[in-house]
Design a protein around this motif. Sequence first.
Motif, PDB file in Angstrom:
ATOM      1  N   ASN A 122       0.843  -1.187   0.000  1.00  0.00           N
ATOM      2  CA  ASN A 122       0.000   0.000   0.000  1.00  0.00           C
ATOM      3  C   ASN A 122       0.877   1.236   0.000  1.00  0.00           C
ATOM      4  N   ARG A 123       0.249   2.349  -0.309  1.00  0.00           N
ATOM      5  CA  ARG A 123       0.974   3.608  -0.226  1.00  0.00           C
ATOM      6  C   ARG A 123       1.149   3.945   1.241  1.00  0.00           C
ATOM      7  N   GLY A 127      -3.181   2.679   3.641  1.00  0.00           N
ATOM      8  CA  GLY A 127      -3.438   1.255   3.503  1.00  0.00           C
ATOM      9  C   GLY A 127      -4.846   0.891   3.107  1.00  0.00           C
ATOM     10  N   GLY A 128      -5.858   1.555   3.636  1.00  0.00           N
ATOM     11  CA  GLY A 128      -7.233   1.217   3.290  1.00  0.00           C
ATOM     12  C   GLY A 128      -7.757   2.002   2.108  1.00  0.00           C
ATOM     13  N   ILE A 129      -6.909   2.813   1.503  1.00  0.00           N
ATOM     14  CA  ILE A 129      -7.350   3.676   0.408  1.00  0.00           C
ATOM     15  C   ILE A 129      -6.681   3.297  -0.907  1.00  0.00           C
ATOM     16  N   ASN A 130      -5.360   3.086  -0.879  1.00  0.00           N
ATOM     17  CA  ASN A 130      -4.587   2.735  -2.067  1.00  0.00           C
ATOM     18  C   ASN A 130      -3.686   1.549  -1.741  1.00  0.00           C
ATOM     19  N   GLN A 149      -7.789   1.704  -5.562  1.00  0.00           N
ATOM     20  CA  GLN A 149      -7.466   3.099  -5.880  1.00  0.00           C
ATOM     21  C   GLN A 149      -8.554   3.984  -5.284  1.00  0.00           C
ATOM     22  N   ASN A 150      -8.140   4.844  -4.384  1.00  0.00           N
ATOM     23  CA  ASN A 150      -9.090   5.759  -3.738  1.00  0.00           C
ATOM     24  C   ASN A 150     -10.308   4.997  -3.216  1.00  0.00           C
ATOM     25  N   SER A 151     -10.056   3.897  -2.528  1.00  0.00           N
ATOM     26  CA  SER A 151     -11.060   3.022  -1.905  1.00  0.00           C
ATOM     27  C   SER A 151     -11.919   2.255  -2.902  1.00  0.00           C
ATOM     28  N   GLN A 152     -11.599   2.272  -4.180  1.00  0.00           N
ATOM     29  CA  GLN A 152     -12.332   1.522  -5.199  1.00  0.00           C
ATOM     30  C   GLN A 152     -11.485   0.340  -5.646  1.00  0.00           C
ATOM     31  N   ALA A 153     -12.031  -0.861  -5.477  1.00  0.00           N
ATOM     32  CA  ALA A 153     -11.292  -2.079  -5.827  1.00  0.00           C
ATOM     33  C   ALA A 153     -11.528  -2.467  -7.283  1.00  0.00           C
ATOM     34  N   HIS A 154     -10.457  -2.900  -7.927  1.00  0.00           N
ATOM     35  CA  HIS A 154     -10.499  -3.382  -9.309  1.00  0.00           C
ATOM     36  C   HIS A 154      -9.665  -4.663  -9.374  1.00  0.00           C
ATOM     37  N   VAL A 155     -10.170  -5.639 -10.112  1.00  0.00           N
ATOM     38  CA  VAL A 155      -9.419  -6.879 -10.314  1.00  0.00           C
ATOM     39  C   VAL A 155      -9.088  -7.000 -11.794  1.00  0.00           C
ATOM     40  N   PHE A 156      -7.829  -7.282 -12.080  1.00  0.00           N
ATOM     41  CA  PHE A 156      -7.339  -7.484 -13.432  1.00  0.00           C
ATOM     42  C   PHE A 156      -6.775  -8.904 -13.488  1.00  0.00           C
ATOM     43  N   ALA A 157      -7.161  -9.654 -14.516  1.00  0.00           N
ATOM     44  CA  ALA A 157      -6.697 -11.040 -14.596  1.00  0.00           C
ATOM     45  C   ALA A 157      -6.418 -11.435 -16.037  1.00  0.00           C
ATOM     46  N   GLU A 158      -5.309 -12.140 -16.219  1.00  0.00           N
ATOM     47  CA  GLU A 158      -5.026 -12.729 -17.528  1.00  0.00           C
ATOM     48  C   GLU A 158      -6.026 -13.860 -17.759  1.00  0.00           C
ATOM     49  N   MET A 172      -6.467  -9.128   3.279  1.00  0.00           N
ATOM     50  CA  MET A 172      -6.284  -7.740   2.862  1.00  0.00           C
ATOM     51  C   MET A 172      -7.525  -7.232   2.130  1.00  0.00           C
ATOM     52  N   ILE A 173      -8.041  -8.028   1.209  1.00  0.00           N
ATOM     53  CA  ILE A 173      -9.249  -7.645   0.457  1.00  0.00           C
ATOM     54  C   ILE A 173     -10.427  -7.500   1.409  1.00  0.00           C
ATOM     55  N   GLY A 174     -10.572  -8.448   2.317  1.00  0.00           N
ATOM     56  CA  GLY A 174     -11.656  -8.380   3.309  1.00  0.00           C
ATOM     57  C   GLY A 174     -11.559  -7.136   4.184  1.00  0.00           C
ATOM     58  N   ASN A 175     -10.359  -6.794   4.627  1.00  0.00           N
ATOM     59  CA  ASN A 175     -10.175  -5.613   5.472  1.00  0.00           C
ATOM     60  C   ASN A 175     -10.505  -4.325   4.718  1.00  0.00           C
ATOM     61  N   SER A 176     -10.270  -4.301   3.426  1.00  0.00           N
ATOM     62  CA  SER A 176     -10.566  -3.090   2.649  1.00  0.00           C
ATOM     63  C   SER A 176     -12.053  -2.866   2.476  1.00  0.00           C
ATOM     64  N   GLN A 177     -12.817  -3.940   2.601  1.00  0.00           N
ATOM     65  CA  GLN A 177     -14.265  -3.852   2.420  1.00  0.00           C
ATOM     66  C   GLN A 177     -14.982  -3.486   3.710  1.00  0.00           C
ATOM     67  N   SER A 178     -14.267  -3.500   4.829  1.00  0.00           N
ATOM     68  CA  SER A 178     -14.890  -3.213   6.135  1.00  0.00           C
ATOM     69  C   SER A 178     -15.087  -1.737   6.338  1.00  0.00           C
TER      70      SER A 178
END
Length: 178
Positions: A122-123, A127-130, A149-158, A172-178
Amino acid sequence: MPDHPPFSATPGVLSRRQTVLALSAAALAPLLLSACQSKSEPDANQSTPQAAAKPDPLAIDWEALNQAVGQYPANSPFLAQPAIVERLTKLLGQANYAQAQLNLQVASPLSVEGSVFYITGNRAHEGGINAVAIGLDEASNTIRVWLLQNSQAHVFAEPGANFAWPRDVQTMIGNSQS
């Protein structure tokens, strides 16, 4: 051109011409013999040798990643492998790739769970923002990125990157959603 006797006037001593001819013949003999040898037709049961395959420029050096487990990106350039950089840039695009790099200011060491190598970060003070999690699955040879990014989650996958996130990444993903 004067005639030269076939042998030197002095028994046991070769003339200069004879020496040159003898050395030339000795040097050319192996070449002439190899040219005269018959070429055999390849056996139908034997496979013909193929041209050596060029290494895939997008192939990840999994052994190097394995050796870097436990190291931080600041101390080991494991994420700087050309194949990883190129694949992440293609997956994320230039702008998101730059954001992911910024989000590794405070990073975990490279870890592995099963066949998935991963790193989180994280920056500083955000931690909970970026934040970011990068997963590289050796079994499927695919990459997946979770980017906050700015509390907005994005998933990129090949394509084919359907591996399960390691427990630390799930936390980490779960904590960001709390």
